[in-house]
Design a protein around this motif. Sequence first.
Motif, PDB file in Angstrom:
ATOM      1  N   ARG A 201      84.944 129.114  28.447  1.00  8.40           N
ATOM      2  CA  ARG A 201      85.425 127.776  29.313  1.00  8.40           C
ATOM      3  C   ARG A 201      84.652 126.968  28.161  1.00  8.40           C
ATOM      4  NH1 ARG A 201      89.585 126.840  32.026  1.00  8.40           N
ATOM      5  NH2 ARG A 201      89.904 129.620  32.601  1.00  8.40           N
ATOM      6  N   TRP A 202      83.934 126.575  27.901  1.00  9.79           N
ATOM      7  CA  TRP A 202      82.467 125.977  28.439  1.00  9.79           C
ATOM      8  C   TRP A 202      82.471 126.151  26.633  1.00  9.79           C
ATOM      9  CZ3 TRP A 202      82.541 122.274  32.170  1.00  9.79           C
ATOM     10  CH2 TRP A 202      82.942 123.144  33.410  1.00  9.79           C
ATOM     11  N   LEU A 203      82.400 124.532  25.820  1.00 10.09           N
ATOM     12  CA  LEU A 203      82.641 124.741  24.632  1.00 10.09           C
ATOM     13  C   LEU A 203      81.502 124.691  23.689  1.00 10.09           C
ATOM     14  CD1 LEU A 203      86.412 123.125  23.869  1.00 10.09           C
ATOM     15  CD2 LEU A 203      85.483 125.968  23.400  1.00 10.09           C
ATOM     16  N   PRO A 204      80.977 124.733  22.620  1.00  8.33           N
ATOM     17  CA  PRO A 204      79.482 124.018  21.976  1.00  8.33           C
ATOM     18  C   PRO A 204      79.765 122.927  21.044  1.00  8.33           C
ATOM     19  CG  PRO A 204      80.749 125.944  20.824  1.00  8.33           C
ATOM     20  CD  PRO A 204      81.931 125.978  22.252  1.00  8.33           C
ATOM     21  N   ASP A 205      78.752 121.828  20.815  1.00 10.31           N
ATOM     22  CA  ASP A 205      79.117 120.891  19.915  1.00 10.31           C
ATOM     23  C   ASP A 205      78.793 121.364  19.623  1.00 10.31           C
ATOM     24  OD1 ASP A 205      76.991 118.360  19.212  1.00 10.31           O
ATOM     25  OD2 ASP A 205      78.116 117.463  20.512  1.00 10.31           O
ATOM     26  N   ALA A 206      80.232 120.077  18.316  1.00 10.79           N
ATOM     27  CA  ALA A 206      79.648 121.012  16.509  1.00 10.79           C
ATOM     28  C   ALA A 206      78.822 120.967  15.961  1.00 10.79           C
ATOM     29  CB  ALA A 206      80.358 119.951  15.360  1.00 10.79           C
ATOM     30  N   GLU A 207      77.571 120.049  16.683  1.00  9.74           N
ATOM     31  CA  GLU A 207      75.817 120.225  16.114  1.00  9.74           C
ATOM     32  C   GLU A 207      75.770 121.750  15.833  1.00  9.74           C
ATOM     33  OE1 GLU A 207      72.215 117.451  15.499  1.00  9.74           O
ATOM     34  OE2 GLU A 207      73.135 117.126  17.341  1.00  9.74           O
ATOM     35  N   GLU A 208      75.624 122.569  16.616  1.00 12.56           N
ATOM     36  CA  GLU A 208      75.452 124.009  17.182  1.00 12.56           C
ATOM     37  C   GLU A 208      75.991 124.928  16.776  1.00 12.56           C
ATOM     38  OE1 GLU A 208      75.485 125.224  20.492  1.00 12.56           O
ATOM     39  OE2 GLU A 208      76.326 122.766  21.650  1.00 12.56           O
ATOM     40  N   LEU A 209      77.372 124.467  15.451  1.00 13.59           N
ATOM     41  CA  LEU A 209      77.996 125.253  14.357  1.00 13.59           C
ATOM     42  C   LEU A 209      77.651 125.231  13.010  1.00 13.59           C
ATOM     43  CD1 LEU A 209      80.752 126.416  16.986  1.00 13.59           C
ATOM     44  CD2 LEU A 209      78.537 127.092  17.059  1.00 13.59           C
ATOM     45  N   ILE A 210      77.357 123.896  12.839  1.00 12.81           N
ATOM     46  CA  ILE A 210      77.680 123.391  11.438  1.00 12.81           C
ATOM     47  C   ILE A 210      76.785 123.907  10.659  1.00 12.81           C
ATOM     48  CG2 ILE A 210      75.527 121.375  11.506  1.00 12.81           C
ATOM     49  CD1 ILE A 210      79.762 120.636  10.230  1.00 12.81           C
ATOM     50  N   SER A 211      75.205 124.716  11.002  1.00 11.94           N
ATOM     51  CA  SER A 211      74.634 124.681  10.130  1.00 11.94           C
ATOM     52  C   SER A 211      75.434 126.641   9.188  1.00 11.94           C
ATOM     53  CB  SER A 211      73.417 124.816  10.375  1.00 11.94           C
ATOM     54  OG  SER A 211      72.040 125.641   9.825  1.00 11.94           O
ATOM     55  N   PRO A 212      75.961 126.860  10.187  1.00  9.16           N
ATOM     56  CA  PRO A 212      75.480 128.216   9.544  1.00  9.16           C
ATOM     57  C   PRO A 212      76.931 128.513   8.686  1.00  9.16           C
ATOM     58  CG  PRO A 212      75.917 128.869  11.831  1.00  9.16           C
ATOM     59  CD  PRO A 212      75.856 127.840  12.241  1.00  9.16           C
ATOM     60  N   LEU A 213      78.509 127.165   9.717  1.00  7.68           N
ATOM     61  CA  LEU A 213      79.649 126.767   8.630  1.00  7.68           C
ATOM     62  C   LEU A 213      79.125 126.626   7.528  1.00  7.68           C
ATOM     63  CD1 LEU A 213      81.648 125.621  11.791  1.00  7.68           C
ATOM     64  CD2 LEU A 213      82.245 127.789  10.463  1.00  7.68           C
ATOM     65  N   ALA A 214      78.532 125.298   7.129  1.00  8.39           N
ATOM     66  CA  ALA A 214      78.471 124.807   6.198  1.00  8.39           C
ATOM     67  C   ALA A 214      77.774 125.582   5.420  1.00  8.39           C
ATOM     68  CB  ALA A 214      77.253 123.814   6.358  1.00  8.39           C
ATOM     69  N   TYR A 215      77.058 127.081   5.317  1.00  6.50           N
ATOM     70  CA  TYR A 215      76.215 127.422   4.627  1.00  6.50           C
ATOM     71  C   TYR A 215      77.354 128.437   4.021  1.00  6.50           C
ATOM     72  CZ  TYR A 215      73.363 131.945   3.110  1.00  6.50           C
ATOM     73  OH  TYR A 215      73.610 132.890   2.682  1.00  6.50           O
ATOM     74  N   ALA A 216      77.837 129.027   5.003  1.00  8.29           N
ATOM     75  CA  ALA A 216      79.332 130.031   4.540  1.00  8.29           C
ATOM     76  C   ALA A 216      79.445 129.156   3.803  1.00  8.29           C
ATOM     77  CB  ALA A 216      79.868 130.489   5.924  1.00  8.29           C
ATOM     78  N   CYS A 217      80.503 128.168   4.022  1.00  4.81           N
ATOM     79  CA  CYS A 217      81.856 127.627   3.526  1.00  4.81           C
ATOM     80  C   CYS A 217      81.323 127.279   1.659  1.00  4.81           C
ATOM     81  CB  CYS A 217      81.949 126.098   3.706  1.00  4.81           C
ATOM     82  SG  CYS A 217      83.134 126.339   5.064  1.00  4.81           S
ATOM     83  N   GLY A 218      79.367 127.102   1.565  1.00  4.61           N
ATOM     84  CA  GLY A 218      78.190 126.768   0.231  1.00  4.61           C
ATOM     85  C   GLY A 218      78.774 127.882  -0.966  1.00  4.61           C
ATOM     86  N   ARG A 219      78.633 129.281  -0.007  1.00  2.00           N
ATOM     87  CA  ARG A 219      78.322 129.984  -0.597  1.00  2.00           C
ATOM     88  C   ARG A 219      79.528 130.304  -0.548  1.00  2.00           C
ATOM     89  NH1 ARG A 219      75.406 135.930   2.086  1.00  2.00           N
ATOM     90  NH2 ARG A 219      76.957 136.519  -0.112  1.00  2.00           N
ATOM     91  N   ASP A 220      81.137 130.366  -0.204  1.00  2.00           N
ATOM     92  CA  ASP A 220      82.949 130.874  -0.763  1.00  2.00           C
ATOM     93  C   ASP A 220      83.069 129.479  -1.793  1.00  2.00           C
ATOM     94  OD1 ASP A 220      84.452 132.466   0.310  1.00  2.00           O
ATOM     95  OD2 ASP A 220      85.585 130.328   1.226  1.00  2.00           O
ATOM     96  N   ARG A 221      82.305 128.992  -1.918  1.00  2.00           N
ATOM     97  CA  ARG A 221      82.368 127.696  -2.751  1.00  2.00           C
ATOM     98  C   ARG A 221      82.906 128.539  -4.553  1.00  2.00           C
ATOM     99  NH1 ARG A 221      79.581 122.857  -4.113  1.00  2.00           N
ATOM    100  NH2 ARG A 221      77.636 124.223  -4.234  1.00  2.00           N
TER     101      ARG A 221
END
Length: 221
Positions: A201-221
């Motif tokens: 119910r308590w959501l994370p801040d974007a800063e907590e998820l941005i590193s793995p998301l950016a890494y994954a998007c970089g690999r997906d290019r």
Amino acid sequence: MEETIVGTQASPTVGQIPQQRGESLLETAVRYVEERHWEVFSGTWLEAVDGLQRCSCGDTACPAPGAHPARPDWATQATGSVTVARRMWQKQPTASILLPTGRTFDTLSVPETAGFLALARMERMGLALGPVTLAPDRRMHFFVLPGASVKVPDLVRKLGWSPQALDLVALGEGGYVAAPPTRFGSRGAVQWARRPTHANRWLPDAEELISPLAYACGRDR
């Protein structure tokens, strides 16, 4: 315990839609308001025309048939009232369920392949996650605290990426996401890759998820 089901690009497996057997779209929309305190609004719907499912907007080339706002002033129609939500779907029982971003949550939208890669990495890191949707347009939406749309460009730059180089989009004020079990024409329904639970119910801040998301998007290019 929260349930996370991670798949691969070839055969992604997602969680079952948290919908009771025989539950109507009206009842599901009301549960989002009651249980998550999310605002909702009804969008377009699918109509059978000459044996084909088409969007109620009338555009035969609609990119999201039955899964987008039905009127330009949709932002003013979004409601956190159970009574008003019931009235919306009583008027059009098959209308899509849409959730405005920038109010109780923002979302970080990434391609499906990157999303599943990021989910697996987040699990290994032990990160606390919010709900995550998987839509038939092959994009995943990670629910985070409001304000992400303002923070994300700088967060991405700090990681050494150009925001324009990654297919990572933050949806905030003025945006929306389609909620399960909204259908995208014949392409299928929106589902939960990580369903809403009491534990998230308590959501994370974007800063907590941005590193793995950016890494994954970089690999997906």
